[in-house]
Design an enzyme around this catalytic site. Sequence first.
Site, PDB file in Angstrom:
ATOM      1  N   SER A   8       0.835  -1.204   0.000  1.00  0.00           N
ATOM      2  CA  SER A   8       0.000   0.000   0.000  1.00  0.00           C
ATOM      3  C   SER A   8       0.870   1.254   0.000  1.00  0.00           C
ATOM      4  CB  SER A   8      -0.918   0.009   1.222  1.00  0.00           C
ATOM      5  OG  SER A   8      -1.430   1.318   1.407  1.00  0.00           O
ATOM      6  N   HIS A  33      -0.921  -1.603  -3.986  1.00  0.00           N
ATOM      7  CA  HIS A  33      -2.248  -1.303  -3.432  1.00  0.00           C
ATOM      8  C   HIS A  33      -2.438   0.215  -3.360  1.00  0.00           C
ATOM      9  CE1 HIS A  33      -5.715  -2.385  -0.784  1.00  0.00           C
ATOM     10  NE2 HIS A  33      -5.404  -1.297  -0.099  1.00  0.00           N
ATOM     11  N   ASP A  35      -4.961   3.175  -2.143  1.00  0.00           N
ATOM     12  CA  ASP A  35      -6.088   3.468  -1.258  1.00  0.00           C
ATOM     13  C   ASP A  35      -6.768   4.759  -1.677  1.00  0.00           C
ATOM     14  OD1 ASP A  35      -6.170   1.359   0.764  1.00  0.00           O
ATOM     15  OD2 ASP A  35      -4.123   1.996   1.209  1.00  0.00           O
ATOM     16  N   MET A  37      -9.635   7.380  -1.123  1.00  0.00           N
ATOM     17  CA  MET A  37     -10.539   7.850  -0.056  1.00  0.00           C
ATOM     18  C   MET A  37     -11.089   9.213  -0.441  1.00  0.00           C
ATOM     19  SD  MET A  37      -8.310   6.848   3.291  1.00  0.00           S
ATOM     20  CE  MET A  37      -7.244   5.393   3.321  1.00  0.00           C
ATOM     21  N   HIS A  66      -8.332   0.069  -3.980  1.00  0.00           N
ATOM     22  CA  HIS A  66      -9.270  -0.100  -2.861  1.00  0.00           C
ATOM     23  C   HIS A  66     -10.075   1.179  -2.731  1.00  0.00           C
ATOM     24  CE1 HIS A  66      -9.613  -0.717   1.815  1.00  0.00           C
ATOM     25  NE2 HIS A  66     -10.775  -0.773   1.214  1.00  0.00           N
ATOM     26  N   MET A  68     -12.562   3.470  -1.131  1.00  0.00           N
ATOM     27  CA  MET A  68     -13.308   3.809   0.094  1.00  0.00           C
ATOM     28  C   MET A  68     -14.018   5.119  -0.189  1.00  0.00           C
ATOM     29  SD  MET A  68     -10.209   2.748   2.628  1.00  0.00           S
ATOM     30  CE  MET A  68      -9.042   2.751   1.263  1.00  0.00           C
ATOM     31  N   MET A 137     -11.236  -6.197   6.302  1.00  0.00           N
ATOM     32  CA  MET A 137     -10.470  -5.097   6.894  1.00  0.00           C
ATOM     33  C   MET A 137     -10.214  -5.396   8.368  1.00  0.00           C
ATOM     34  SD  MET A 137     -10.940  -1.569   5.059  1.00  0.00           S
ATOM     35  CE  MET A 137      -9.320  -1.324   5.741  1.00  0.00           C
ATOM     36  N   ASP A 175      -6.471  -6.432   5.041  1.00  0.00           N
ATOM     37  CA  ASP A 175      -5.932  -5.073   4.945  1.00  0.00           C
ATOM     38  C   ASP A 175      -6.001  -4.380   6.301  1.00  0.00           C
ATOM     39  OD1 ASP A 175      -5.101  -2.572   4.123  1.00  0.00           O
ATOM     40  OD2 ASP A 175      -6.824  -2.186   2.818  1.00  0.00           O
TER      41      ASP A 175
HETATM   42  C1  DX5 Z   1      -6.599   1.752   5.454  1.00  0.00           C
HETATM   43  C2  DX5 Z   1      -6.092   1.276   4.124  1.00  0.00           C
HETATM   44  C3  DX5 Z   1      -4.912   0.380   4.212  1.00  0.00           C
HETATM   45  C4  DX5 Z   1      -3.685   1.002   4.832  1.00  0.00           C
HETATM   46  C5  DX5 Z   1      -2.917  -0.089   5.499  1.00  0.00           C
HETATM   47  O1  DX5 Z   1      -7.864   2.285   5.296  1.00  0.00           O
HETATM   48  O2  DX5 Z   1      -7.099   0.571   3.437  1.00  0.00           O
HETATM   49  O3  DX5 Z   1      -4.587  -0.197   2.954  1.00  0.00           O
HETATM   50  O4  DX5 Z   1      -2.857   1.648   3.906  1.00  0.00           O
HETATM   51  O5  DX5 Z   1      -1.912   0.481   6.272  1.00  0.00           O
HETATM   52  P1  DX5 Z   1      -1.113  -0.362   7.364  1.00  0.00           P
HETATM   53  O6  DX5 Z   1      -0.507  -1.541   6.683  1.00  0.00           O
HETATM   54  O7  DX5 Z   1      -0.121   0.601   7.894  1.00  0.00           O
HETATM   55  O8  DX5 Z   1      -2.144  -0.768   8.406  1.00  0.00           O
HETATM   56 ZN    ZN Z   2      -6.471  -0.489   1.585  1.00  0.00          ZN
END
Ligand code: DX5
Ligand code: ZN
Length: 225
Positions: A8, A33, A35, A37, A66, A68, A137, A175
């Site tokens: 990620s 990955h 993310d 948001m 991913h 969100m 998650m 994740d």
């Molecule tokens: C959180 C993300 C994750 C995040 C994971 O909402 O979906 O992918 O980047 O980070 P770590 O591995 O630090 O928990």
């Molecule tokens: Zn993620």
Amino acid sequence: MTILISASILSADFSNLAREIHESEKAGIDWVHIDVMDGHFVPNLTMGPFIVKTCRQITQLPLDCHLMVDEPEKLINAFALAGASTITIHAENNPNVLQTLQAIKSAGCNAGISLKPETPASIAIPLLPFIDLVMVMTVNPGYSGQLFMPEMVAKIAQIRSLMDNNPNIKYLQVDGGINQETIRQVVKAGANCIVAATAIFEHPSGIIEGVVTLRQSANKTKNYG
Ligand code: DX5
Ligand code: ZN
């Protein structure tokens, strides 16, 4: 069973993004990955298709997106066009979830469904025949660097047993809060695709050491081979 590692970039140094991705690639990650948001579905605001396109120029590795976001259906084509390989959407508060998953498949991507910690595995059951990936998650979505929730291990095992009847699902992804200890718990429970941000991009000995440490822990764990 081979365990895939999806790095990620939420914790990567964006002033050196290409270098950081290349380094993690050299260390043997399988996917990148991303993310996404929107500041509504989760409080944080991060990356969009533009970053996916940038990553596509940096690496040939599969890009694991991913989402969100509210109304992910409006963004599928943009992410697919930018070069996404997998698009995972959330099961919560989405009346169009099935149509969106079908749109992801029609766009030529793997389709995934993600479950927040409070969402029961049963929500995914009607969607399982239509997807390639289930993400459990193990932190509340929004930020990297949070603590792993051990009570999610039972949900991972539950999804693994549901996968026996749905051989179309290739990936059981986890994740949040993954490190060299927690990776063992989730692999043992049946996960075969691991997302990690902090454990890779903020490893005190560097990115390569971060990936190698995770890989070694996963290899030492008895899994669903
Ligand atoms: C959180 C993300 C994750 C995040 C994971 O909402 O979906 O992918 O980047 O980070 P770590 O591995 O630090 O928990
Ligand atoms: Zn993620």
